[in-house]
Design an enzyme around this catalytic site. Structure first.
Site, PDB file in Angstrom:
ATOM      1  N   TYR A   8       0.823  -1.214   0.000  1.00 54.69           N
ATOM      2  CA  TYR A   8       0.000   0.000   0.000  1.00 54.69           C
ATOM      3  C   TYR A   8       0.857   1.264   0.000  1.00 54.69           C
ATOM      4  CZ  TYR A   8      -4.035  -2.970   1.160  1.00 54.69           C
ATOM      5  OH  TYR A   8      -5.021  -3.927   1.143  1.00 54.69           O
ATOM      6  N   LYS A  53       3.311 -15.293   2.708  1.00 49.94           N
ATOM      7  CA  LYS A  53       3.219 -16.040   1.441  1.00 49.94           C
ATOM      8  C   LYS A  53       4.661 -16.379   1.051  1.00 49.94           C
ATOM      9  CE  LYS A  53       0.798 -17.605  -2.061  1.00 49.94           C
ATOM     10  NZ  LYS A  53      -0.066 -18.801  -1.924  1.00 49.94           N
ATOM     11  N   ASP A  83      -3.125 -18.062   2.224  1.00 51.21           N
ATOM     12  CA  ASP A  83      -4.294 -18.710   1.610  1.00 51.21           C
ATOM     13  C   ASP A  83      -4.863 -19.776   2.546  1.00 51.21           C
ATOM     14  OD1 ASP A  83      -1.838 -19.847   1.117  1.00 51.21           O
ATOM     15  OD2 ASP A  83      -2.237 -20.413  -0.953  1.00 51.21           O
ATOM     16  N   ASP A 133      -5.254  -6.610   6.018  1.00 55.45           N
ATOM     17  CA  ASP A 133      -6.445  -5.880   5.588  1.00 55.45           C
ATOM     18  C   ASP A 133      -7.540  -6.888   5.212  1.00 55.45           C
ATOM     19  OD1 ASP A 133      -8.156  -3.929   4.703  1.00 55.45           O
ATOM     20  OD2 ASP A 133      -7.007  -3.396   2.917  1.00 55.45           O
ATOM     21  N   ASP A 152     -10.989  -8.298   7.657  1.00 54.31           N
ATOM     22  CA  ASP A 152     -12.383  -8.185   7.196  1.00 54.31           C
ATOM     23  C   ASP A 152     -13.070  -9.550   7.223  1.00 54.31           C
ATOM     24  OD1 ASP A 152     -12.338  -5.493   6.864  1.00 54.31           O
ATOM     25  OD2 ASP A 152     -12.930  -5.501   4.761  1.00 54.31           O
TER      26      ASP A 152
END
Ligand code: NAD
Length: 360
Positions: free
Chosen positions: A146, A195, A227, A251, A255
């Site tokens: 980001y 990852k 994942d 992020d 959620d």
């Protein structure tokens, strides 16, 4: 005793829910004669309308000079609001990113806790949530993709977009320490999410987190690929205590974790820097679809205010009192529309704030 709190009411439902949180804080601290000096400042869409930019130097300075910042959510409807016709660096979210960076808020704490009374709102099977769950997502907030360079070029006649993901070892170390410190106060388990099978930044993340883990022999520690983690949150959420992860993965996972608690309207959040300073806001957005109707759930913001009392002001008793009042109101069957279920009493935003304040 008094504390200086910068207040950003924000956009959409922000002003409605922040007012309820202030009402509850004032009730909680009044017994000990503590006062809160609130300074209201603008950020996000409201600041664009007033000043043409989402964050002014003055707002940033007032926030920096406060003991903590209490915030609603910012932003509007991303399809219809004129704020989203502006260049990316002038949109509401740019103000939030700049504020986080300016205040050096590199650690984002998001609890995901399943209230016994709201189990019916949880979309997971009863057998999965039999024993409830209580996890804390510790997300790195000022680095990663980001904050890397973003650019779109035309190469050989076609558009090519690039976003750069960078982490240095110091950024990883300080968030890892926050994660392990939090685990020591909770269930003493850290799941570090990355990852590492694909990304170099994740391979460095693993090495640094493993080094930090050596200083916390009491904490059970594991790595998990992002994942797999996304699946495990819906398959067996009770296995998690602290989920430690980088900015974009955090992020998305936070959620997802929000959703399995049943309602975004219940989820608090804190963003902290090195000392006691923090910014406290609900995990959800500004919900422009329900703004101004007195139907938004103010509990996430009220619980964020409780985190402010605990983490920035060391007012643990008062924070406990707010959390207990929330549980009591839920146990008595009061619900805003987002968490409504059969046999419960539907209340609006301000009534929910009144009910919680009255039980402190
Ligand atoms: P959102 O969280 O605002 O809303 C998603 C859904 O949840 C909507 O149906 C909304 O009505 C509902 N909802 C959210 N909070 C609620 C509450 N307290 N009570 C009852 N229902 C609630 O997400 P979105 O619609 O994707 O985003 C809207 C705007 O918020 C966008 O501009 C987005 O960029 C912004 N946003 C801001 C923040 C922030 O300020 N930190 C975070 C996320 C999104």
């Amino acid at each position: 005793m008094s504390f200086n709190v910068a207040v950003i009411k924000g956009d959409g439902i922000g002003p409605e829910i922040v007012v309820e949180a202030m009402k509850v804080i004032d009730k909680a601290v009044a017994k000990k004669g503590i006062t809160m000096n609130y300074t209201q400042v603008l950020m996000g869409g409201a600041s664009i309308d007033e000043h043409g930019v989402p964050l002014t130097d003055e707002t940033l300075e007032i926030c920096k000079n406060s003991d903590a910042v209490l915030m609603g959510s910012i932003g509007g409807n991303t399809t219809t609001s004129p704020w989203y016709q502006l260049p990316a660096n002038l949109r509401p979210e740019a103000g939030l990113l700049a504020l986080r960076k300016g205040l050096n808020l590199y650690a984002n704490l998001r609890p995901a806790y399943l209230y016994e009374e709201l189990k019916s709102a949880c979309p997971l099977k009863p057998s999965i949530i039999e024993n409830g769950f209580d996890m804390l997502i510790m997300r790195e907030l000022t680095g990663g993709i980001y904050f890397g360079e973003h650019r779109t070029d035309v190469e050989d006649g076609i558009r090519v977009a690039r976003d750069f993901l960078t982490y240095d070892e110091n950024e990883i170390r300080r968030i890892a320490i926050k994660g392990f410190d939090a685990a020591m106060k909770r269930g003493k388990k850290v799941t570090s999410v990355d990852k590492a099978n694909v990304l170099d930044s994740s391979r460095l993340w693993r090495k640094v987190v493993e080094d930090v883990a050596k200083d916390y022999p009491e904490v059970t520690f594991e790595h998990m690929l992002v994942d797999n983690c996304a699946m495990q949150i819906v398959y067996n959420p009770a296995q998690f205590d602290v989920l430690l992860t980088e900015n974009m993965f955090g992020d998305i996972l936070s959620d997802e974790a929000s959703m399995v608690t049943g309602s975004l309207g219940m989820l608090s959040s804190a963003s902290m820097s090195d000392g006691k300073f923090g910014l406290y806001e609900p995990s959800h957005g500004s919900a422009p679809d329900i703004a101004g109707q007195n139907i938004a759930n103010p509990i996430a913001t009220i619980l964020s205010a409780a985190m402010m009392l605990r983490y920035s002001f060391d007012l643990d008793e008062e924070a406990d009192a707010i959390e207990a009042a929330v549980k009591q109101v839920l146990a008595e069957g009061y619900r805003t529309v987002d968490i409504m279920s059969e046999g419960c009493t539907k209340v609006g935003t301000s009534e929910m704030g009144d009910l919680i304040a009255a039980r402190i």
